[in-house]
Scaffold this motif. Structure first.
Motif, PDB file in Angstrom:
ATOM      1  N   MET A   1      23.963  11.413 -18.934  1.00 31.80           N
ATOM      2  CA  MET A   1      24.599  11.111 -17.522  1.00 31.80           C
ATOM      3  C   MET A   1      24.402   9.830 -17.126  1.00 31.80           C
ATOM      4  O   MET A   1      25.536   9.583 -16.186  1.00 31.80           O
ATOM      5  CB  MET A   1      24.909  12.345 -16.896  1.00 31.80           C
ATOM      6  CG  MET A   1      25.095  13.588 -17.457  1.00 31.80           C
ATOM      7  SD  MET A   1      25.432  15.163 -16.286  1.00 31.80           S
ATOM      8  CE  MET A   1      26.016  14.287 -14.717  1.00 31.80           C
ATOM      9  N   ILE A   2      23.565   9.310 -17.115  1.00 35.89           N
ATOM     10  CA  ILE A   2      23.024   8.154 -15.997  1.00 35.89           C
ATOM     11  C   ILE A   2      22.856   6.808 -17.235  1.00 35.89           C
ATOM     12  O   ILE A   2      22.487   6.919 -18.171  1.00 35.89           O
ATOM     13  CB  ILE A   2      21.687   8.147 -15.377  1.00 35.89           C
ATOM     14  CG1 ILE A   2      21.782   9.727 -14.540  1.00 35.89           C
ATOM     15  CG2 ILE A   2      21.358   7.059 -14.661  1.00 35.89           C
ATOM     16  CD1 ILE A   2      20.707   9.782 -13.974  1.00 35.89           C
ATOM     17  N   VAL A   3      23.768   5.825 -16.790  1.00 34.31           N
ATOM     18  CA  VAL A   3      23.839   4.572 -17.517  1.00 34.31           C
ATOM     19  C   VAL A   3      22.533   3.812 -17.097  1.00 34.31           C
ATOM     20  O   VAL A   3      22.550   3.248 -15.705  1.00 34.31           O
ATOM     21  CB  VAL A   3      25.154   3.803 -17.259  1.00 34.31           C
ATOM     22  CG1 VAL A   3      25.186   2.565 -18.092  1.00 34.31           C
ATOM     23  CG2 VAL A   3      26.143   4.708 -17.938  1.00 34.31           C
TER      24      VAL A   3
ATOM     25  N   ARG B   1      18.193  18.667  -7.761  1.00 33.68           N
ATOM     26  CA  ARG B   1      17.737  17.436  -7.609  1.00 33.68           C
ATOM     27  C   ARG B   1      18.129  16.764  -9.051  1.00 33.68           C
ATOM     28  O   ARG B   1      18.171  15.383  -9.052  1.00 33.68           O
ATOM     29  CB  ARG B   1      16.461  17.048  -7.213  1.00 33.68           C
ATOM     30  CG  ARG B   1      16.172  17.566  -5.877  1.00 33.68           C
ATOM     31  CD  ARG B   1      15.037  16.375  -5.327  1.00 33.68           C
ATOM     32  NE  ARG B   1      13.790  16.661  -6.235  1.00 33.68           N
ATOM     33  CZ  ARG B   1      12.806  17.563  -5.986  1.00 33.68           C
ATOM     34  NH1 ARG B   1      12.674  18.236  -4.757  1.00 33.68           N
ATOM     35  NH2 ARG B   1      11.660  17.232  -6.758  1.00 33.68           N
ATOM     36  N   LYS B   2      18.486  17.574 -10.219  1.00 32.68           N
ATOM     37  CA  LYS B   2      18.798  16.837 -11.391  1.00 32.68           C
ATOM     38  C   LYS B   2      20.302  16.544 -11.357  1.00 32.68           C
ATOM     39  O   LYS B   2      20.676  15.947 -12.476  1.00 32.68           O
ATOM     40  CB  LYS B   2      18.479  17.896 -12.340  1.00 32.68           C
ATOM     41  CG  LYS B   2      16.745  18.166 -12.504  1.00 32.68           C
ATOM     42  CD  LYS B   2      16.418  19.231 -13.668  1.00 32.68           C
ATOM     43  CE  LYS B   2      15.012  19.180 -13.699  1.00 32.68           C
ATOM     44  NZ  LYS B   2      14.776  20.526 -14.914  1.00 32.68           N
ATOM     45  N   SER B   3      21.149  17.141 -10.453  1.00 33.30           N
ATOM     46  CA  SER B   3      22.487  16.759 -10.423  1.00 33.30           C
ATOM     47  C   SER B   3      22.680  15.689  -9.590  1.00 33.30           C
ATOM     48  O   SER B   3      22.100  15.217  -8.647  1.00 33.30           O
ATOM     49  CB  SER B   3      23.202  18.052  -9.924  1.00 33.30           C
ATOM     50  OG  SER B   3      24.587  17.678  -9.721  1.00 33.30           O
ATOM     51  N   LEU B   4      23.770  14.807 -10.004  1.00 32.35           N
ATOM     52  CA  LEU B   4      24.309  13.806  -9.196  1.00 32.35           C
ATOM     53  C   LEU B   4      25.276  14.188  -8.087  1.00 32.35           C
ATOM     54  O   LEU B   4      25.613  13.384  -7.267  1.00 32.35           O
ATOM     55  CB  LEU B   4      24.970  12.765  -9.958  1.00 32.35           C
ATOM     56  CG  LEU B   4      23.937  12.214 -11.123  1.00 32.35           C
ATOM     57  CD1 LEU B   4      24.845  11.366 -12.158  1.00 32.35           C
ATOM     58  CD2 LEU B   4      22.890  11.394 -10.620  1.00 32.35           C
ATOM     59  N   GLY B   5      25.497  15.399  -7.996  1.00 30.12           N
ATOM     60  CA  GLY B   5      26.531  15.885  -6.966  1.00 30.12           C
ATOM     61  C   GLY B   5      25.977  16.198  -5.600  1.00 30.12           C
ATOM     62  O   GLY B   5      24.886  17.009  -5.554  1.00 30.12           O
ATOM     63  N   GLY B   6      26.503  15.990  -4.599  1.00 31.71           N
ATOM     64  CA  GLY B   6      26.225  16.246  -3.168  1.00 31.71           C
ATOM     65  C   GLY B   6      24.832  15.565  -2.798  1.00 31.71           C
ATOM     66  O   GLY B   6      23.766  15.951  -2.278  1.00 31.71           O
ATOM     67  N   LYS B   7      24.789  14.177  -3.306  1.00 32.61           N
ATOM     68  CA  LYS B   7      23.650  13.345  -2.952  1.00 32.61           C
ATOM     69  C   LYS B   7      23.991  11.938  -2.340  1.00 32.61           C
ATOM     70  O   LYS B   7      25.298  11.619  -2.506  1.00 32.61           O
ATOM     71  CB  LYS B   7      23.072  12.913  -4.261  1.00 32.61           C
ATOM     72  CG  LYS B   7      22.806  14.202  -5.330  1.00 32.61           C
ATOM     73  CD  LYS B   7      21.610  14.989  -4.654  1.00 32.61           C
ATOM     74  CE  LYS B   7      21.105  16.018  -5.489  1.00 32.61           C
ATOM     75  NZ  LYS B   7      22.374  17.203  -5.796  1.00 32.61           N
TER      76      LYS B   7
END
Length: 391
Positions: free
Chosen positions: A1-3, A213-219
């Motif tokens: 999910m991360i480039v 913390r593994k999700s990119l949402g709400g950060k």
């Protein structure tokens, strides 16, 4: 999910660790329904904390706002704003997916082009924009937008020599995989004093993502300009800088390079937060000030009818916060990372929904309205950019 585009050198890591920049938090979707259930006051400073720095000069408890002029009119769903070195402005259209250059003196509008890949729906579309820290040499414009599959950050070359409408190069994806939704897509991006790229994201309506913390949402994410997790981040190998946010909409640094962020509440409290690396800002377990010490408390909070905060900027010792549902501009005077006095509001109802506020240097700022986004009541001339003077 991360480039990941390239490895970050140890030298850069050591250098960046010496820099402390704060992040900002965001709130709920635009215009959250429901009124506040707390005290009757609309804007409150929640109280003192160990971060108070009494030695710092504080601005007056009361300030002022003067609208100097309307810079331009007739904008459709404006969202992000990026001042150019010559005084002109770039503004993004959320629904059209275009970037327009506005002459800072005459207000003349020139469409640079359409950003390919934008899929606008609900609160998603072409959102925040920012200039590369090396814009003078690379002419790169960064943008955060909603695609068919996710929210992402791209960068494009802006070539003024080409024909208007064709001046934006093809988007180069810097970072992708941020959850998308009909609501809570985040979208504000900004380069910090450390030349790292900060991005405010939303939990896309899935509240559980904010504490994961593994999700990119709400950060709040902190990245290198190439899209790698920035050196010195609080969680090794992760782009996450702070978490527990609902929908980050505003990011700004004060004169001491401390980061602040605005955040929508759900039914009770909207927030302005001072961001600490690795800080947990509570959502969905806490909204507004909390007695749980594992959560960071806001610098100031508002009933949701009075704010629905969007962009923020720092000027004259205060954070200035644009309000959507609140239809006003808020001033939050600071002493360190605390509010030194109760927030003060200006322009209530005069220009409708306010989306973005950006420093124009000294006591001047640019202010962007947001009445054509489907939730406002557009008047003749909407939407517009105003030049204001503050104290």
């Amino acid at each position: 999910m991360i480039v990941h585009r390239r490895a970050v050198t140890a030298v850069l890591a050591a250098t960046t660790l010496l820099l402390t920049a704060g992040c900002s938090s965001d709130g709920s979707g635009d215009d959250t329904p429901g009124g506040g259930t707390g005290p009757a006051s609309s804007g409150t400073a929640p109280g003192s904390s160990p971060t108070r720095q009494a030695a710092e000069a504080t601005p007056p408890a009361k300030g002022s706002v003067k609208v100097l002029r309307t810079v331009t009119e007739g904008l459709k769903t404006p969202w992000g704003l990026a001042p150019l070195p010559d005084g002109d402005l770039l503004v993004s259209s959320r629904d059209d997916g275009t970037i327009t250059r506005v002459d800072g003196r005459s207000g003349k509008k020139t469409e640079l082009g359409e950003v390919s890949g934008v899929s606008a729906a609900g609160e998603g579309g072409l959102l925040g924009i920012a200039l590369s820290p090396d814009y003078a040499s690379d002419h790169m414009v960064y943008a955060y937008f909603t695609s068919d599959s996710d929210n992402r950050v791209v960068r494009m070359v802006y070539d003024e020599r080409k024909t208007p409408g064709e001046q934006l190069g093809a988007p180069d994806t810097v970072f992708k995989g941020i959850p998308k939704g009909f609501i809570h897509n985040g979208g504000r991006i900004a380069f910090g004093p450390d030349k790292m790229l900060y991005a405010g994201t939303g939990e896309s309506g899935d509240t559980g993502l904010a504490q994961d913390r593994k999700s990119l949402g709400g950060k709040i994410l902190r990245l290198t300009p190439e899209g790698d997790p920035a050196p010195g981040n609080p969680f090794p190998g992760s782009p996450v800088y702070s978490y527990g946010h609902r929908n980050v909409q505003g990011l700004a640094w004060d004169a001491k390079q401390r980061l602040f962020a605005s955040e929508f509440g759900q039914d009770t409290w909207d927030e302005l937060n001072a961001i600490k690396p690795g800080g947990n800002y509570g959502w969905p377990d806490a909204e507004g000030r909390s007695g749980d010490r594992k959560f960071q408390n806001p610098t100031a909070q508002w009933h949701t009818d009075d704010a629905s905060p969007s962009g923020i900027a720092y000027a004259e010792g205060s954070v200035w916060m644009a309000g959507l549902k609140g239809n006003r501009l808020w001033r939050i005077p600071l002493n360190g990372t605390e509010a030194s006095a109760d927030p003060q509001s200006f322009l209530k109802g005069e220009y409708g929904r306010l989306r973005t506020v950006v420093s124009a240097g000294g006591d001047k700022m640019w202010l962007v309205t947001s009445n054509t986004d489907g939730r406002g009541s557009p008047k003749d001339g909407d939407d517009r950019i105003l030049e204001i003077q503050v104290s």
